[in-house]
Design an enzyme around this catalytic site. Structure first.
Site, short mmCIF file in Angstrom:
data_model
loop_
_atom_site.label_atom_id
_atom_site.label_comp_id
_atom_site.label_asym_id
_atom_site.label_seq_id
_atom_site.Cartn_x
_atom_site.Cartn_y
_atom_site.Cartn_z
N SER A 109 20.29 47.59 -6.25
CA SER A 109 19.59 48.78 -5.76
C SER A 109 20.12 49.98 -6.52
O SER A 109 21.22 49.94 -7.09
CB SER A 109 19.86 48.95 -4.26
OG SER A 109 19.41 50.21 -3.78
N TYR A 114 25.19 48.60 3.33
CA TYR A 114 24.17 48.25 2.34
C TYR A 114 24.66 48.58 0.93
O TYR A 114 24.54 47.77 0.01
CB TYR A 114 22.89 49.02 2.66
CG TYR A 114 21.75 48.78 1.72
CD1 TYR A 114 20.94 47.65 1.83
CD2 TYR A 114 21.45 49.69 0.71
CE1 TYR A 114 19.88 47.43 0.97
CE2 TYR A 114 20.39 49.48 -0.17
CZ TYR A 114 19.61 48.35 -0.03
OH TYR A 114 18.55 48.14 -0.88
#
Length: 273
Positions: free
Chosen positions: A157, A170
């Protein structure tokens, strides 16, 4: 669209029930690969939105078949090694091999680090990081035994390159995916296996829609505020799943035969600022 040729190849895609995973599966099939489509097909307790259903996974398989390729559907929890091992064995038994692993499965939820329940931390780490390791471990073993190379592409990401408030768990997983990618690239190079990661910005998918519904647009804005807008392009907020799939196709192809160990931003300039 570049004309990649995956004829005779088999791609193993995790998190294929919808969103980016479905897009990846369709793109592999469009370029000639048969596809193993896998997903958990049940919800995770600390995740506030619904994950894929068995019907959605079957729909992805139908999309692959509509592209003229064969699909093998497997319900699999990437957090459970016995399920991952069984799924890889089933794929190899069915197709005779796996050529490409697309580590796409993942979840996205929010809490401040000082307030997060342990279960929420554990379920994020197990899904987004342990799952990538387990799938890479068992497909990697197949690549080594087969001795004919292979490709591993994993979804990190933009948050794997920078920090994001309210999503430290995350962020930790996505940084971890990059570290795992670089290490696997070194360990598997002697077997002619390329290992890379893709780092998207926000992508218009059911995951983002579910996250926004659960937490509200204000939190989404705050999570993007660390670097300003999600995109540097005027009129563009989030990108589409197909934009990520195109990066997957290149990294899975012979065009990227000497590309390994990289974390490729597909982030509309988000991390350039």
């Amino acid at each position: 669209m570049p004309e990649y040729d995956f004829s005779g190849k088999v791609a193993f895609v995790t998190g294929a029930g919808h969103g980016q995973g479905r897009s990846h599966a369709q793109h592999y099939a469009k370029h000639g690969a048969d596809v193993v489509v896998t997903d958990i097909c049940e919800n995770i307790e600390t995740n506030p939105y619904d994950l894929s259903t068995p019907d959605e996974l079957e729909e992805t398989a139908s999309i692959v078949e509509d592209e003229g390729q064969e699909a093998l559907t497997i319900e699999m929890d990437v957090r459970e090694e016995s399920q991952v091992e069984a799924a890889v064995d089933e794929a190899v038994d069915h197709f005779g091999k796996v050529d490409i692993l697309a580590n796409n499965a993942g979840i996205f939820n929010a809490a401040d680090m000082t307030e997060m329940p342990e279960q929420q931390w554990d379920e994020m780490i197990d899904t987004n990081l342990k799952g990538v390791w387990l799938c890479s471990k068992h497909v990697g073993q197949h690549f080594i035994e087969r001795g004919d190379g292979g490709k591993i592409v994993s979804t990190s990401s933009a948050a794997g390159l920078i920090g994001t408030p309210s999503a430290g768990h995350y962020v930790a997983t996505k940084h971890g995916v990059i570290g795992l990618t670089k290490t696997l690239a070194l360990e598997l190079a002697e077997y002619d296996v390329n290992v890379n990661a893709v780092c998207p910005t926000g992508v218009e998918t059911p995951m983002i829609a579910g996250f926004t519904e659960a937490y509200g647009e204000e939190l989404m804005d705050e999570m993007g505020a660390f670097s300003g807008p999600w995109s540097v392009f005027e009129g563009v907020d989030m990108i589409e799943a197909t934009d990520v799939s195109e990066a997957y196709m290149w990294l899975s192809s012979d065009a990227a035969r000497y590309v390994t160990g990289i974390a490729l931003p597909v982030d509309a300039g988000m991390t350039a600022k």
